[in-house]
Write a protein that holds these residues in place. Structure first.
Motif, short mmCIF file in Angstrom:
data_model
loop_
_atom_site.label_atom_id
_atom_site.label_comp_id
_atom_site.label_asym_id
_atom_site.label_seq_id
_atom_site.Cartn_x
_atom_site.Cartn_y
_atom_site.Cartn_z
N LYS A 50 -21.46 66.59 -2.45
CA LYS A 50 -20.87 65.26 -2.43
C LYS A 50 -21.81 64.27 -1.75
N TRP A 51 -21.91 63.08 -2.35
CA TRP A 51 -22.81 62.05 -1.86
C TRP A 51 -22.05 60.76 -1.67
N THR A 52 -22.54 59.92 -0.80
CA THR A 52 -21.89 58.64 -0.51
C THR A 52 -22.84 57.49 -0.84
N MET A 53 -22.28 56.28 -0.80
CA MET A 53 -23.09 55.10 -1.06
C MET A 53 -24.14 54.95 0.03
N LYS A 54 -23.80 55.30 1.26
CA LYS A 54 -24.79 55.23 2.34
C LYS A 54 -25.94 56.20 2.08
N ASP A 55 -25.61 57.40 1.57
CA ASP A 55 -26.66 58.35 1.21
C ASP A 55 -27.60 57.73 0.17
N LEU A 56 -27.01 57.08 -0.83
CA LEU A 56 -27.82 56.48 -1.90
C LEU A 56 -28.73 55.40 -1.34
N ASP A 57 -28.18 54.54 -0.47
CA ASP A 57 -29.00 53.48 0.13
C ASP A 57 -30.17 54.08 0.92
N ASP A 58 -29.87 55.12 1.71
CA ASP A 58 -30.91 55.75 2.51
C ASP A 58 -31.97 56.40 1.63
N LEU A 59 -31.52 57.06 0.56
CA LEU A 59 -32.46 57.73 -0.34
C LEU A 59 -33.38 56.71 -1.02
N LEU A 60 -32.83 55.55 -1.37
CA LEU A 60 -33.67 54.51 -1.97
C LEU A 60 -34.73 54.06 -0.97
N PHE A 61 -34.33 53.83 0.28
CA PHE A 61 -35.29 53.38 1.29
C PHE A 61 -36.41 54.41 1.47
N TYR A 62 -36.04 55.67 1.65
CA TYR A 62 -37.04 56.72 1.80
C TYR A 62 -37.88 56.86 0.53
N GLY A 63 -37.22 56.75 -0.61
CA GLY A 63 -37.94 56.88 -1.88
C GLY A 63 -38.95 55.78 -2.10
N VAL A 64 -38.58 54.55 -1.73
CA VAL A 64 -39.52 53.43 -1.87
C VAL A 64 -40.77 53.68 -1.04
N LEU A 65 -40.58 54.13 0.19
CA LEU A 65 -41.73 54.42 1.04
C LEU A 65 -42.57 55.55 0.42
N GLY A 66 -41.92 56.58 -0.09
CA GLY A 66 -42.65 57.69 -0.70
C GLY A 66 -43.44 57.26 -1.92
N VAL A 67 -42.82 56.44 -2.77
CA VAL A 67 -43.49 55.97 -3.98
C VAL A 67 -44.70 55.11 -3.64
N LEU A 68 -44.50 54.12 -2.76
CA LEU A 68 -45.58 53.18 -2.46
C LEU A 68 -46.73 53.84 -1.71
N ILE A 69 -46.40 54.61 -0.67
CA ILE A 69 -47.46 55.25 0.11
C ILE A 69 -48.12 56.38 -0.68
N GLY A 70 -47.29 57.25 -1.24
CA GLY A 70 -47.84 58.38 -2.00
C GLY A 70 -48.55 57.95 -3.26
N GLY A 71 -47.96 56.97 -3.98
CA GLY A 71 -48.58 56.51 -5.22
C GLY A 71 -49.94 55.89 -4.99
N ARG A 72 -50.05 55.09 -3.94
CA ARG A 72 -51.34 54.44 -3.67
C ARG A 72 -52.36 55.44 -3.16
#
Length: 271
Positions: A50-72
């Motif tokens: 089970k997941w919550t909206m707060k989980d989704l918000d947190d995952l987006l934040f972590y994911g953005v950092l992972g995409v930008l830092i890792g991608g570059r």
């Protein structure tokens, strides 16, 4: 035969502030992630954990950092180390383009592991929750590449209806490879993975399907793109993108074995 429209890479300019289309595509990618995530939260009957909206918000934040830092960093390390060593100030200039999917993928894996560790979630459950929301974001990134007139394709038969001349390269017909990759590595990948993830599967299965589908799709579409560099092994020449995709395909087989051949099956995957 088509001619690349060579649009202005700047979408909006207000005084000294410029918003590039490449950045707009990233905003679109993160937006679709949230929209698909909200849909999945409303259909938790198909989700084991089970997941919550707060989980989704947190995952987006972590994911953005992972995409930008890792991608570059992936672009710097895997594809253009000599250029960036000579021009280190260009490393943070992601608005000029140049983001590696494989690097971004590794960055997201690390980011999800960190988030899962903090919230006591199995890292594979976290990855399998977000996996179906990733491919369309990739498609937006490839559209950004096309707008920037980068990652042009190999030479094409002039009779091919969609063969395209890239004025910033030469006057020869070429495959519009960013469009191929947006459609195959992005849209088709999304459809297949989304349908697969709609059903319950044991842990590791959705991750295995993600690795297999992307690895095979990227290996195929690389045949139409000018390679960043090529390597020859056992008489076969493969591009950098293909070389980086092979470990994903191999890893998918291991994931499927873990999913379906363990004596004690894990709980169903987050799908």
């Amino acid at each position: 035969m088509l001619i690349h429209p060579m649009p202005d890479p700047v979408a909006v300019a207000v005084g000294p502030i410029s918003i590039h289309w490449y950045g707009v595509m990233y905003v679109a990618a993160f937006t679709q992630f949230m929209l698909l995530g909200r849909w999945r939260l409303k259909h938790q009957d198909i989700i084991a954990q089970k997941w919550t909206m707060k989980d989704l918000d947190d995952l987006l934040f972590y994911g953005v950092l992972g995409v930008l830092i890792g991608g570059r960093l992936g672009e710097v390390i895997f594809y253009n180390p000599k250029f960036f060593l000579a021009h280190p100030l260009e490393i943070p200039a992601i608005w000029h383009g140049g983001m590696s999917f494989h690097g971004g993928f590794l960055g997201v894996v690390v980011a999800m592991w960190l988030w899962g560790r903090k919230h006591h979630r199995h890292p594979i459950d976290t990855l399998e929750f977000i996996a179906p929301m990733v491919p369309l974001g990739y498609a937006f990134g490839r559209i950004g590449n096309f707008i920037n007139a980068e990652l042009y394709g190999r030479l094409a038969d002039p009779s091919l209806p969609w063969a395209m001349i890239w004025p910033n390269v030469d006057n020869l017909p070429r495959h519009p490879s960013p469009i191929y990759q947006a459609l195959v590595d992005g849209v088709l990948f999304f459809i297949l993975l989304w349908l697969f993830s709609r059903k319950h599967h044991p842990r590791w299965a959705v991750s295995g399907m993600f690795l297999l589908l992307y690895g095979c799709a990227r290996f195929f579409t690389e045949y139409f793109r000018i390679p960043d560099y090529e390597v020859t092994f056992a008489g076969l020449t493969i591009s950098a993108g293909q070389m980086l995709s092979l470990p994903m395909i191999a890893a998918s087989l291991v994931f499927f074995w873990l999913a379906y051949h363990q004596k004690e099956q894990a709980p169903p995957a987050v799908a």
